[in-house]
Design an enzyme around this catalytic site. Structure first.
Site, short mmCIF file in Angstrom:
data_model
loop_
_atom_site.label_atom_id
_atom_site.label_comp_id
_atom_site.label_asym_id
_atom_site.label_seq_id
_atom_site.Cartn_x
_atom_site.Cartn_y
_atom_site.Cartn_z
N HIS A 125 0.83 -1.21 0.00
CA HIS A 125 0.00 0.00 0.00
C HIS A 125 0.86 1.25 0.00
O HIS A 125 2.06 1.21 0.29
CB HIS A 125 -0.93 0.02 1.22
CG HIS A 125 -0.20 0.14 2.53
ND1 HIS A 125 0.52 -0.89 3.08
CD2 HIS A 125 -0.07 1.18 3.38
CE1 HIS A 125 1.07 -0.50 4.22
NE2 HIS A 125 0.73 0.77 4.43
N ASP A 127 0.50 4.89 2.04
CA ASP A 127 -0.28 5.26 3.23
C ASP A 127 -1.47 6.17 2.91
O ASP A 127 -1.33 7.20 2.24
CB ASP A 127 0.63 5.95 4.26
CG ASP A 127 1.57 4.95 4.92
OD1 ASP A 127 1.17 3.78 5.08
OD2 ASP A 127 2.71 5.33 5.24
N HIS A 274 4.75 0.13 0.25
CA HIS A 274 5.50 -0.68 1.20
C HIS A 274 4.62 -1.78 1.76
O HIS A 274 3.39 -1.75 1.64
CB HIS A 274 6.09 0.19 2.32
CG HIS A 274 5.06 0.95 3.09
ND1 HIS A 274 4.48 2.10 2.62
CD2 HIS A 274 4.51 0.72 4.31
CE1 HIS A 274 3.62 2.55 3.51
NE2 HIS A 274 3.61 1.73 4.55
N ARG A 289 4.88 6.05 14.41
CA ARG A 289 5.00 6.64 13.08
C ARG A 289 4.49 8.07 13.10
O ARG A 289 3.43 8.32 13.69
CB ARG A 289 4.20 5.82 12.07
CG ARG A 289 4.53 6.16 10.63
CD ARG A 289 3.68 5.34 9.67
NE ARG A 289 2.48 6.07 9.29
CZ ARG A 289 1.47 5.56 8.60
NH1 ARG A 289 1.48 4.28 8.23
NH2 ARG A 289 0.43 6.30 8.27
C1 SIN Z 1 3.04 0.96 7.94
O1 SIN Z 1 3.19 2.13 8.27
O2 SIN Z 1 2.38 0.62 6.96
C2 SIN Z 1 3.74 -0.09 8.76
C3 SIN Z 1 5.10 -0.35 8.24
C4 SIN Z 1 5.89 -1.24 9.17
O3 SIN Z 1 5.44 -1.51 10.29
O4 SIN Z 1 6.97 -1.66 8.78
#
Ligand code: SIN
Length: 298
Positions: A125, A127, A274, A289
């Site tokens: 995806h 974000d 990612h 995050r």
């Molecule tokens: C995410 O922000 O999509 C999670 C990425 C991760 O935990 O590595």
């Protein structure tokens, strides 16, 4: 022979231009296509002495534009420093569904352990692409790692776009797609005690977007949020999206980051996707995050 192989080497050839040398940071590429580790930066100090380190901040901006995702190790940040680092790239984005860590809603909690039914971001995806103005970038600080596993995979959507056939590029030119958070977010964070909202964001975005900083074209559809292409029959949309997802997930466009405690990944959502690997159950992986607001894709 893979569909990306030609008679003389790969059909998709990335010509890695040599960038100007950096003066205040060291940049070590993970692959020629995406990802770099950055050395010589103490982010905690950088955000406290911002005026003194403008040059370093400029070079971090450049390293992100050139490498799409950048990694920093051994960063012992307080939540305030993490938030301040995010703010130095723009206003902070508040996630429409995910839980936050502490009082500040901009500090999103990323956590999975033996009691978790799932982990964040397990599918490919970009974000919150369902927002009208999806986030420009995300800065993930992992403080606790499992003994093994929990890597994150990143893929260049510039490379995915560049590798499409000229006919497919023509077909996609001018098309838009619906992105919707409803199926993704409803019920997703129930295990954290987060109640559902009455509705979640949805938006229409170009299937191919132009990056506002680099001017490069990037494929902008993802399995997490894109639902259908507008203006074509649904079965055609399903087939085209299935092809584009499969194409975008070619390992040729990817790098994989192996976390260490107190590492940071900073990715540009406008030109990457990612995917987090949840291969470490019943161990714990935990961090926060901070997400930086973006602009409407064009
Ligand atoms: C995410 O922000 O999509 C999670 C990425 C991760 O935990 O590595």
């Amino acid at each position: 022979m893979s569909s990306l192989s030609g008679k003389h080497g790969p059909r998709y050839k990335h010509v890695a231009g040599d960038s100007e040398p950096y003066e205040t940071i060291a940049v070590e590429k993970l692959t020629p296509i995406i990802g770099a580790e950055i050395y010589g930066v103490d982010i905690g100090r950088l955000v406290s002495e911002e005026a003194a380190c403008n040059r370093q901040m400029d070079e971090i901006h450049r390293a992100l534009a050139e490498n799409l995702v950048i990694f920093f190790r051994d960063q012992h940040l307080t939540p305030e420093q993490h938030l301040a680092f995010g703010r130095s790239f723009g206003e902070l984005h508040i996630h429409p569904a995910a839980p936050h860590d502490g009082d500040d809603p901009a500090l999103m909690k990323i956590h999975a352990d033996k009691d978790s039914p799932r982990a964040n971001g397990e599918g490919w995806h970009s974000d919150v692409s369902c927002d009208l103005e999806p986030p420009m970038g995300s800065i993930l600080h992992i403080r606790q790692c499992p003994p093994r596993g929990g890597d994150t995979l990143f893929a260049s959507m510039y490379a995915a776009y560049d590798a499409l056939s000229e006919r497919m590029k023509l077909y996609l030119d001018g098309l838009t797609a619906r992105h919707d958070g409803e199926q993704t977010f409803r019920g997703l964070y129930a295990n954290y005690g987060v109640a559902d909202k009455p509705s979640y964001p949805r938006a229409e975005h170009p299937v191919v977007r132009t990056h506002p900083v680099t001017g490069r074209k990037a494929l902008y559809v993802n399995r997490g949020f894109t639902r259908f292409i507008i203006g074509v029959p649904r079965d055609e949309s399903d087939a085209i999206l299935a092809y584009l997802y499969q194409h975008a997930e070619n390992p040729l466009f990817q790098c994989r980051f192996r976390w260490s405690e107190n590492a940071i990944a900073f990715w540009d959502n406008r030109c990457t996707q990612h995917r987090a690997m949840w291969d470490y159950w019943p161990h714990t992986r935990s961090g926060t995050r901070v997400t930086v607001k973006g602009e409407r894709p064009v």
